[in-house]
Scaffold this motif. Sequence first.
Motif, PDB file in Angstrom:
ATOM      1  N   THR A   1      21.423  -3.498   2.348  1.00  0.00           N
ATOM      2  CA  THR A   1      20.123  -3.680   1.676  1.00  0.00           C
ATOM      3  C   THR A   1      20.076  -2.911   0.367  1.00  0.00           C
ATOM      4  OG1 THR A   1      19.188  -1.890   2.994  1.00  0.00           O
ATOM      5  CG2 THR A   1      18.837  -4.132   3.783  1.00  0.00           C
ATOM      6  N   GLN A   2      20.656  -1.710   0.331  1.00  0.00           N
ATOM      7  CA  GLN A   2      20.671  -0.951  -0.926  1.00  0.00           C
ATOM      8  C   GLN A   2      21.542  -1.661  -1.958  1.00  0.00           C
ATOM      9  OE1 GLN A   2      22.025   3.088  -0.607  1.00  0.00           O
ATOM     10  NE2 GLN A   2      21.264   3.654  -2.629  1.00  0.00           N
ATOM     11  N   LEU A   3      22.644  -2.248  -1.527  1.00  0.00           N
ATOM     12  CA  LEU A   3      23.520  -2.978  -2.439  1.00  0.00           C
ATOM     13  C   LEU A   3      22.817  -4.209  -2.989  1.00  0.00           C
ATOM     14  CD1 LEU A   3      26.331  -3.230  -3.701  1.00  0.00           C
ATOM     15  CD2 LEU A   3      27.054  -4.473  -1.668  1.00  0.00           C
ATOM     16  N   ILE A   4      22.032  -4.894  -2.180  1.00  0.00           N
ATOM     17  CA  ILE A   4      21.326  -6.100  -2.625  1.00  0.00           C
ATOM     18  C   ILE A   4      20.161  -5.744  -3.533  1.00  0.00           C
ATOM     19  CG2 ILE A   4      19.890  -8.045  -1.825  1.00  0.00           C
ATOM     20  CD1 ILE A   4      21.719  -8.119   0.669  1.00  0.00           C
ATOM     21  N   LYS A   5      19.360  -4.719  -3.176  1.00  0.00           N
ATOM     22  CA  LYS A   5      18.167  -4.363  -3.946  1.00  0.00           C
ATOM     23  C   LYS A   5      18.507  -3.703  -5.280  1.00  0.00           C
ATOM     24  CE  LYS A   5      14.779  -3.935  -0.265  1.00  0.00           C
ATOM     25  NZ  LYS A   5      13.832  -3.051   0.402  1.00  0.00           N
ATOM     26  N   SER A   6      19.401  -2.720  -5.274  1.00  0.00           N
ATOM     27  CA  SER A   6      19.722  -2.007  -6.515  1.00  0.00           C
ATOM     28  C   SER A   6      21.198  -1.642  -6.523  1.00  0.00           C
ATOM     29  CB  SER A   6      18.852  -0.764  -6.662  1.00  0.00           C
ATOM     30  OG  SER A   6      19.005   0.054  -5.546  1.00  0.00           O
TER      31      SER A   6
ATOM     32  N   GLY B   1      23.187  -0.933  -9.009  1.00  0.00           N
ATOM     33  CA  GLY B   1      23.519   0.165  -9.918  1.00  0.00           C
ATOM     34  C   GLY B   1      23.304   1.515  -9.262  1.00  0.00           C
ATOM     35  N   GLN B   2      22.187   1.676  -8.584  1.00  0.00           N
ATOM     36  CA  GLN B   2      21.895   2.925  -7.895  1.00  0.00           C
ATOM     37  C   GLN B   2      22.871   3.134  -6.734  1.00  0.00           C
ATOM     38  OE1 GLN B   2      17.964   3.101  -6.265  1.00  0.00           O
ATOM     39  NE2 GLN B   2      18.045   5.324  -5.952  1.00  0.00           N
ATOM     40  N   PHE B   3      23.249   2.046  -6.077  1.00  0.00           N
ATOM     41  CA  PHE B   3      24.216   2.131  -4.982  1.00  0.00           C
ATOM     42  C   PHE B   3      25.551   2.653  -5.486  1.00  0.00           C
ATOM     43  CE2 PHE B   3      27.659   0.052  -2.557  1.00  0.00           C
ATOM     44  CZ  PHE B   3      27.417   0.611  -1.310  1.00  0.00           C
ATOM     45  N   LEU B   4      26.037   2.068  -6.593  1.00  0.00           N
ATOM     46  CA  LEU B   4      27.320   2.522  -7.147  1.00  0.00           C
ATOM     47  C   LEU B   4      27.240   3.971  -7.619  1.00  0.00           C
ATOM     48  CD1 LEU B   4      28.499  -0.638  -9.108  1.00  0.00           C
ATOM     49  CD2 LEU B   4      29.410   0.259  -6.970  1.00  0.00           C
ATOM     50  N   THR B   5      26.109   4.359  -8.211  1.00  0.00           N
ATOM     51  CA  THR B   5      25.941   5.736  -8.669  1.00  0.00           C
ATOM     52  C   THR B   5      25.982   6.701  -7.480  1.00  0.00           C
ATOM     53  OG1 THR B   5      24.550   4.945 -10.478  1.00  0.00           O
ATOM     54  CG2 THR B   5      24.447   7.283  -9.978  1.00  0.00           C
ATOM     55  N   SER B   6      25.270   6.359  -6.417  1.00  0.00           N
ATOM     56  CA  SER B   6      25.255   7.253  -5.257  1.00  0.00           C
ATOM     57  C   SER B   6      26.626   7.329  -4.591  1.00  0.00           C
ATOM     58  CB  SER B   6      24.189   6.801  -4.247  1.00  0.00           C
ATOM     59  OG  SER B   6      24.503   5.522  -3.747  1.00  0.00           O
ATOM     60  N   ILE B   7      27.366   6.215  -4.557  1.00  0.00           N
ATOM     61  CA  ILE B   7      28.722   6.218  -3.996  1.00  0.00           C
ATOM     62  C   ILE B   7      29.637   7.104  -4.842  1.00  0.00           C
ATOM     63  CG2 ILE B   7      30.778   4.802  -3.570  1.00  0.00           C
ATOM     64  CD1 ILE B   7      28.701   4.500  -1.416  1.00  0.00           C
ATOM     65  N   LEU B   8      29.562   6.995  -6.161  1.00  0.00           N
ATOM     66  CA  LEU B   8      30.394   7.818  -7.050  1.00  0.00           C
ATOM     67  C   LEU B   8      30.056   9.302  -6.909  1.00  0.00           C
ATOM     68  CD1 LEU B   8      30.603   5.633 -10.283  1.00  0.00           C
ATOM     69  CD2 LEU B   8      32.404   6.077  -8.606  1.00  0.00           C
TER      70      LEU B   8
END
Length: 121
Positions: A22-27, A29-36
Amino acid sequence: MRKSGSLLLYFFLGLVIVGLATQLIKSPGQFLTSILILLGITFILFIILRAVLNRRQGPTDPEMKKYKQAVKQSQKKHGKPVNPKNIKKKKKEDSKPNSRKRKRKKNHLKVIEGHKKDSNK
């Protein structure tokens, strides 16, 4: 007990997967930032932990490795080194005047003289 524990584990893993999806679908960019950020923090903690563990092991000198190996071999051969506390206890035990020495028991074995056969004939 084991089935309930594994079912609980699968339930939480399912929730994690649903949350990530759901985080990947909704946002995204924020998902990739939090993963990094998570990967960066994990890498930094790994570097710090490795440095601390290497410091505990001591120098990686080849001579030091040989010395440690020799110490281990000596301990295997002669036993563990004696602590100063143990030496003091032994001295106190030895200095007791009432300590009796164990008497040796008589050996009840008897030697029987026999005749040997002549093996030359």
